[in-house]
Design an enzyme around this catalytic site. Structure first.
Site, PDB file in Angstrom:
ATOM      1  N   GLY A  48       0.911  -1.270  -0.519  1.00 45.53           N
ATOM      2  CA  GLY A  48      -0.255  -0.186   0.364  1.00 45.53           C
ATOM      3  C   GLY A  48       0.610   1.403   0.361  1.00 45.53           C
ATOM      4  N   GLU A 103       4.028   4.390   5.862  1.00 40.92           N
ATOM      5  CA  GLU A 103       2.865   3.799   5.644  1.00 40.92           C
ATOM      6  C   GLU A 103       1.323   4.335   5.386  1.00 40.92           C
ATOM      7  OE1 GLU A 103       1.831   0.303   6.383  1.00 40.92           O
ATOM      8  OE2 GLU A 103       1.176  -0.030   8.644  1.00 40.92           O
ATOM      9  N   ASP A 104       0.693   3.266   4.052  1.00 39.75           N
ATOM     10  CA  ASP A 104      -0.565   3.637   4.299  1.00 39.75           C
ATOM     11  C   ASP A 104      -1.159   4.679   4.802  1.00 39.75           C
ATOM     12  OD1 ASP A 104      -1.152   1.777   4.764  1.00 39.75           O
ATOM     13  OD2 ASP A 104      -1.471   0.417   3.094  1.00 39.75           O
ATOM     14  N   ASP A 107      -4.774   2.172  10.855  1.00 37.37           N
ATOM     15  CA  ASP A 107      -6.757   1.632  11.313  1.00 37.37           C
ATOM     16  C   ASP A 107      -6.628   1.340  13.133  1.00 37.37           C
ATOM     17  OD1 ASP A 107      -9.127   0.896  11.628  1.00 37.37           O
ATOM     18  OD2 ASP A 107      -8.680  -0.512  10.247  1.00 37.37           O
ATOM     19  N   LYS A 135      -7.328   6.523  10.388  1.00 38.19           N
ATOM     20  CA  LYS A 135      -8.659   6.360  11.425  1.00 38.19           C
ATOM     21  C   LYS A 135      -8.793   6.517  12.395  1.00 38.19           C
ATOM     22  CE  LYS A 135     -10.051   3.014   7.534  1.00 38.19           C
ATOM     23  NZ  LYS A 135     -10.316   1.595   7.148  1.00 38.19           N
ATOM     24  N   PHE A 156     -14.079   1.618   5.354  1.00 33.49           N
ATOM     25  CA  PHE A 156     -12.990   1.250   4.225  1.00 33.49           C
ATOM     26  C   PHE A 156     -12.944   2.044   2.856  1.00 33.49           C
ATOM     27  CE2 PHE A 156     -11.812  -1.988   0.999  1.00 33.49           C
ATOM     28  CZ  PHE A 156     -10.205  -2.446   1.756  1.00 33.49           C
ATOM     29  N   VAL A 157     -11.447   2.766   2.909  1.00 31.76           N
ATOM     30  CA  VAL A 157     -11.409   3.877   1.995  1.00 31.76           C
ATOM     31  C   VAL A 157     -10.337   3.027   0.864  1.00 31.76           C
ATOM     32  CG1 VAL A 157     -11.380   5.386   2.978  1.00 31.76           C
ATOM     33  CG2 VAL A 157      -9.222   4.252   3.371  1.00 31.76           C
ATOM     34  N   ASP A 163      -5.866  -0.958  -1.162  1.00 32.94           N
ATOM     35  CA  ASP A 163      -6.700  -1.826  -2.594  1.00 32.94           C
ATOM     36  C   ASP A 163      -8.062  -2.517  -2.059  1.00 32.94           C
ATOM     37  OD1 ASP A 163      -5.783  -3.549  -1.201  1.00 32.94           O
ATOM     38  OD2 ASP A 163      -5.617  -5.178  -2.524  1.00 32.94           O
ATOM     39  N   ARG A 169      -5.169  -0.092  -6.721  1.00 33.08           N
ATOM     40  CA  ARG A 169      -3.889   0.883  -5.562  1.00 33.08           C
ATOM     41  C   ARG A 169      -4.031   1.960  -6.629  1.00 33.08           C
ATOM     42  NH1 ARG A 169      -2.219  -2.685  -1.746  1.00 33.08           N
ATOM     43  NH2 ARG A 169      -2.173  -4.830  -2.216  1.00 33.08           N
TER      44      ARG A 169
HETATM   45  P1  5GP Z   1      -4.225  -1.991  10.764  1.00 29.88           P
HETATM   46  O1  5GP Z   1      -2.913  -2.955  11.759  1.00 29.88           O
HETATM   47  O2  5GP Z   1      -3.369  -0.005  11.556  1.00 29.88           O
HETATM   48  O3  5GP Z   1      -5.560  -2.091  11.790  1.00 29.88           O
HETATM   49  O4  5GP Z   1      -4.126  -2.347   9.337  1.00 29.88           O
HETATM   50  C1  5GP Z   1      -3.230  -1.318   8.542  1.00 29.88           C
HETATM   51  C2  5GP Z   1      -3.016  -1.959   7.104  1.00 29.88           C
HETATM   52  O5  5GP Z   1      -4.873  -2.367   6.655  1.00 29.88           O
HETATM   53  C3  5GP Z   1      -2.832  -1.122   6.024  1.00 29.88           C
HETATM   54  O6  5GP Z   1      -1.195  -1.256   6.275  1.00 29.88           O
HETATM   55  C4  5GP Z   1      -3.998  -1.608   5.353  1.00 29.88           C
HETATM   56  O7  5GP Z   1      -2.901  -2.617   4.333  1.00 29.88           O
HETATM   57  C5  5GP Z   1      -4.601  -2.181   5.677  1.00 29.88           C
HETATM   58  N1  5GP Z   1      -6.181  -1.079   5.972  1.00 29.88           N
HETATM   59  C6  5GP Z   1      -6.312  -0.407   6.777  1.00 29.88           C
HETATM   60  N2  5GP Z   1      -7.560   0.050   7.105  1.00 29.88           N
HETATM   61  C7  5GP Z   1      -7.736   0.041   5.050  1.00 29.88           C
HETATM   62  C8  5GP Z   1      -8.688   0.459   4.427  1.00 29.88           C
HETATM   63  O8  5GP Z   1      -9.730   1.335   4.992  1.00 29.88           O
HETATM   64  N3  5GP Z   1      -8.916   0.603   3.101  1.00 29.88           N
HETATM   65  C9  5GP Z   1      -7.823  -0.650   3.199  1.00 29.88           C
HETATM   66  N4  5GP Z   1      -7.709  -0.862   1.223  1.00 29.88           N
HETATM   67  N5  5GP Z   1      -6.351  -1.677   3.375  1.00 29.88           N
HETATM   68  C10 5GP Z   1      -7.069  -0.884   5.091  1.00 29.88           C
END
Ligand code: 5GP
Length: 183
Positions: A48, A103-104, A107, A135, A156-157, A163, A169
């Protein structure tokens, strides 16, 4: 791919390419100042972070190095598995380096919390985080994102590297994926 190429797939557009570009340039200006003469090692989280890494690194005026890690996350679903695993490690040693994780999106923050602990144990000089989007849930894990693009709602974006089932992407901009696409 432009936002108006997939109008039916998005329930809302959050940011256009122009808005993201402007914000990335602001972040790059701060990083230029904070990392002058520190040759940061930017560690992008695949897949991402490819877009933000490409844009951010090219917006910098200072030298930097780039490396990549791949961490398990969502697979093809739309909710976090909570399981964090290194699928691909970096090629570069971080010992004594100023590491900037790129990082993209953050969440739950679980991925970042794990990564920061993992990289800290390798004795870098410093570790900071740059993320495109964050988020509200992220507060639960109290992960500090020093360089943040935008706070967004918990939907969810897709787009700008993010993606759904391998697609979107290459979308220029960020939008909320319409539930009709995945339900
Ligand atoms: P976390 O560990 O912070 O919950 O999740 C991080 C990863 O989950 C991100 O690097 C991404 O790959 C994925 N992710 C979290 N939210 C989204 C979202 O809204 N859309 C997409 N496509 N991926 C997400």
């Amino acid at each position: 791919m432009n936002l108006d190429d997939v109008p039916d797939d998005l329930s809302a557009v959050l940011f256009t390419e122009e808005q993201i570009t402007t914000r990335i340039r602001e972040l790059a200006a701060r990083i230029d100042q904070d990392y002058a003469d520190r040759n940061p090692l930017m560690v992008g989280i695949l897949n991402g972070a490819v877009m933000i890494m490409a844009d951010l690194s090219r917006a910098l005026s200072i030298h930097c190095e780039m490396d990549w890690m791949a961490i398990s996350s969502y697979g093809s679903g739309v909710s976090s598995s909570g399981v964090v695993r290194i699928l691909k490690d970096m090629n570069t040693s971080v010992v004594g380096r100023h590491v900037l994780i790129v990082e993209d999106i953050v969440d739950t923050g679980l991925t970042l919390a794990y990564l920061i602990e993992n990289l800290k144990s390798r004795n870098p000089a410093s570790i900071e985080v740059c993320a495109g989007f964050r988020k509200p849930e992220a507060q639960r894990n109290e992960v500090e994102v020093k360089y943040l693009g935008f706070d967004i709602p918990s939907d969810f974006v897709v787009g700008y590297g993010l993606d759904y089932a391998g697609r979107y992407r290459n979308l220029r901009g960020l939008g909320i994926l319409s539930p009709s696409v995945y339900s």
